[in-house]
Design a protein around this motif. Structure first.
Motif, PDB file in Angstrom:
ATOM      1  N   ALA A  11       0.819  -1.213   0.000  1.00 28.89           N
ATOM      2  CA  ALA A  11       0.000   0.000   0.000  1.00 28.89           C
ATOM      3  C   ALA A  11       0.853   1.262   0.000  1.00 28.89           C
ATOM      4  O   ALA A  11       0.445   2.298  -0.527  1.00 28.89           O
ATOM      5  CB  ALA A  11      -0.942   0.004   1.199  1.00 28.89           C
ATOM      6  N   THR A  12       2.084   1.186   0.568  1.00 34.74           N
ATOM      7  CA  THR A  12       2.894   2.399   0.713  1.00 34.74           C
ATOM      8  C   THR A  12       4.337   2.271   0.229  1.00 34.74           C
ATOM      9  O   THR A  12       5.096   3.228   0.311  1.00 34.74           O
ATOM     10  CB  THR A  12       2.925   2.838   2.187  1.00 34.74           C
ATOM     11  N   THR A  13       4.727   1.086  -0.264  1.00 32.76           N
ATOM     12  CA  THR A  13       6.102   0.894  -0.719  1.00 32.76           C
ATOM     13  C   THR A  13       6.150   0.037  -1.977  1.00 32.76           C
ATOM     14  O   THR A  13       5.198  -0.667  -2.309  1.00 32.76           O
ATOM     15  CB  THR A  13       6.968   0.198   0.353  1.00 32.76           C
ATOM     16  N   ALA A  14       7.287   0.088  -2.657  1.00 32.64           N
ATOM     17  CA  ALA A  14       7.536  -0.749  -3.833  1.00 32.64           C
ATOM     18  C   ALA A  14       9.047  -0.804  -4.040  1.00 32.64           C
ATOM     19  O   ALA A  14       9.792  -0.001  -3.472  1.00 32.64           O
ATOM     20  CB  ALA A  14       6.845  -0.178  -5.066  1.00 32.64           C
ATOM     21  N   ILE A  15       9.493  -1.734  -4.869  1.00 34.51           N
ATOM     22  CA  ILE A  15      10.915  -1.855  -5.198  1.00 34.51           C
ATOM     23  C   ILE A  15      11.097  -1.571  -6.692  1.00 34.51           C
ATOM     24  O   ILE A  15      10.491  -2.233  -7.535  1.00 34.51           O
ATOM     25  CB  ILE A  15      11.464  -3.259  -4.882  1.00 34.51           C
ATOM     26  N   ALA A  16      11.917  -0.573  -6.994  1.00 39.64           N
ATOM     27  CA  ALA A  16      12.240  -0.225  -8.379  1.00 39.64           C
ATOM     28  C   ALA A  16      13.576  -0.850  -8.732  1.00 39.64           C
ATOM     29  O   ALA A  16      14.471  -0.950  -7.884  1.00 39.64           O
ATOM     30  CB  ALA A  16      12.319   1.285  -8.531  1.00 39.64           C
ATOM     31  N   SER A  17      13.731  -1.275  -9.982  1.00 39.02           N
ATOM     32  CA  SER A  17      15.035  -1.777 -10.425  1.00 39.02           C
ATOM     33  C   SER A  17      15.236  -1.453 -11.898  1.00 39.02           C
ATOM     34  O   SER A  17      14.280  -1.240 -12.645  1.00 39.02           O
ATOM     35  CB  SER A  17      15.172  -3.286 -10.180  1.00 39.02           C
ATOM     36  N   GLY A  18      16.499  -1.407 -12.268  1.00 40.59           N
ATOM     37  CA  GLY A  18      16.855  -1.121 -13.648  1.00 40.59           C
ATOM     38  C   GLY A  18      18.144  -1.838 -14.008  1.00 40.59           C
ATOM     39  O   GLY A  18      18.811  -2.417 -13.145  1.00 40.59           O
ATOM     40  N   ILE A  19      18.492  -1.786 -15.279  1.00 40.42           N
ATOM     41  CA  ILE A  19      19.713  -2.431 -15.762  1.00 40.42           C
ATOM     42  C   ILE A  19      20.477  -1.448 -16.652  1.00 40.42           C
ATOM     43  O   ILE A  19      19.914  -0.905 -17.610  1.00 40.42           O
ATOM     44  CB  ILE A  19      19.406  -3.708 -16.566  1.00 40.42           C
ATOM     45  N   VAL A  20      21.744  -1.257 -16.322  1.00 43.88           N
ATOM     46  CA  VAL A  20      22.651  -0.483 -17.160  1.00 43.88           C
ATOM     47  C   VAL A  20      23.466  -1.493 -17.959  1.00 43.88           C
ATOM     48  O   VAL A  20      24.032  -2.414 -17.374  1.00 43.88           O
ATOM     49  CB  VAL A  20      23.594   0.387 -16.304  1.00 43.88           C
ATOM     50  N   PRO A  21      23.529  -1.377 -19.293  1.00 44.17           N
ATOM     51  CA  PRO A  21      24.332  -2.328 -20.073  1.00 44.17           C
ATOM     52  C   PRO A  21      25.766  -2.383 -19.550  1.00 44.17           C
ATOM     53  O   PRO A  21      26.332  -1.363 -19.131  1.00 44.17           O
ATOM     54  CB  PRO A  21      24.284  -1.762 -21.495  1.00 44.17           C
ATOM     55  N   SER A  22      26.363  -3.573 -19.563  1.00 39.22           N
ATOM     56  CA  SER A  22      27.702  -3.747 -19.003  1.00 39.22           C
ATOM     57  C   SER A  22      28.760  -2.909 -19.715  1.00 39.22           C
ATOM     58  O   SER A  22      29.800  -2.607 -19.134  1.00 39.22           O
ATOM     59  CB  SER A  22      28.094  -5.225 -19.035  1.00 39.22           C
ATOM     60  N   SER A  23      28.497  -2.508 -20.935  1.00 37.61           N
ATOM     61  CA  SER A  23      29.470  -1.704 -21.684  1.00 37.61           C
ATOM     62  C   SER A  23      29.404  -0.215 -21.346  1.00 37.61           C
ATOM     63  O   SER A  23      30.224   0.561 -21.817  1.00 37.61           O
ATOM     64  CB  SER A  23      29.231  -1.888 -23.174  1.00 37.61           C
ATOM     65  N   VAL A  24      28.446   0.181 -20.507  1.00 37.07           N
ATOM     66  CA  VAL A  24      28.235   1.596 -20.188  1.00 37.07           C
ATOM     67  C   VAL A  24      28.740   1.893 -18.781  1.00 37.07           C
ATOM     68  O   VAL A  24      28.461   1.148 -17.843  1.00 37.07           O
ATOM     69  CB  VAL A  24      26.728   1.944 -20.289  1.00 37.07           C
ATOM     70  N   ILE A  25      29.485   2.980 -18.645  1.00 31.68           N
ATOM     71  CA  ILE A  25      29.938   3.407 -17.322  1.00 31.68           C
ATOM     72  C   ILE A  25      29.061   4.576 -16.892  1.00 31.68           C
ATOM     73  O   ILE A  25      29.181   5.690 -17.416  1.00 31.68           O
ATOM     74  CB  ILE A  25      31.422   3.802 -17.334  1.00 31.68           C
ATOM     75  N   ALA A  26      28.168   4.297 -15.955  1.00 29.11           N
ATOM     76  CA  ALA A  26      27.247   5.317 -15.457  1.00 29.11           C
ATOM     77  C   ALA A  26      27.788   5.872 -14.146  1.00 29.11           C
ATOM     78  O   ALA A  26      28.163   5.126 -13.251  1.00 29.11           O
ATOM     79  CB  ALA A  26      25.866   4.706 -15.244  1.00 29.11           C
ATOM     80  N   THR A  27      27.840   7.197 -14.038  1.00 31.25           N
ATOM     81  CA  THR A  27      28.348   7.823 -12.814  1.00 31.25           C
ATOM     82  C   THR A  27      27.241   8.076 -11.801  1.00 31.25           C
ATOM     83  O   THR A  27      27.526   8.324 -10.648  1.00 31.25           O
ATOM     84  CB  THR A  27      29.057   9.146 -13.138  1.00 31.25           C
ATOM     85  N   GLU A  28      25.997   8.030 -12.211  1.00 29.57           N
ATOM     86  CA  GLU A  28      24.861   8.164 -11.297  1.00 29.57           C
ATOM     87  C   GLU A  28      23.775   7.197 -11.744  1.00 29.57           C
ATOM     88  O   GLU A  28      23.627   6.933 -12.929  1.00 29.57           O
ATOM     89  CB  GLU A  28      24.281   9.589 -11.327  1.00 29.57           C
TER      90      GLU A  28
END
Length: 97
Positions: A11-28
């Protein structure tokens, strides 16, 4: 960048998830969400860590309103530019009260 379906919805929470491709360097990496159906969204998660092997990152989303539809997307910063995942929607459960 992939925004995964939201999981563990209550009712008040959830879990978000995502995937960054392994070839990408994400700083945030974080999530934006809100009750509107399209960006810009009015809420953001804190910066979240990424599993370096799988590229998966996730965050709990809290203080949600029961029985409400939300839209959410993953966000990363790559080379100084923001990259956005697709928008997914989810609905919180009705309050247990």
């Amino acid at each position: 960048l992939t925004t995964n379906p939201v999981s563990n919805i209550t009712a008040t929470t959830a879990i978000a998830s995502g995937i960054v491709p392994s070839s990408v360097i994400a700083t945030e990496r974080y999530f934006e969400w809100g009750t509107m159906t399209q960006a810009p969204f009015d809420k953001k998660s804190n910066f979240v860590a990424q599993n370096p092997v799988t590229g998966v990152f996730g965050s709990p989303i809290t203080n949600l309103t029961p029985n409400t539809t939300y839209s959410l997307r993953a966000v990363t910063k790559v080379g100084g530019q923001l990259v956005y995942g697709s928008i997914v929607t989810f609905k919180t459960l009705a309050s247990a009260n």
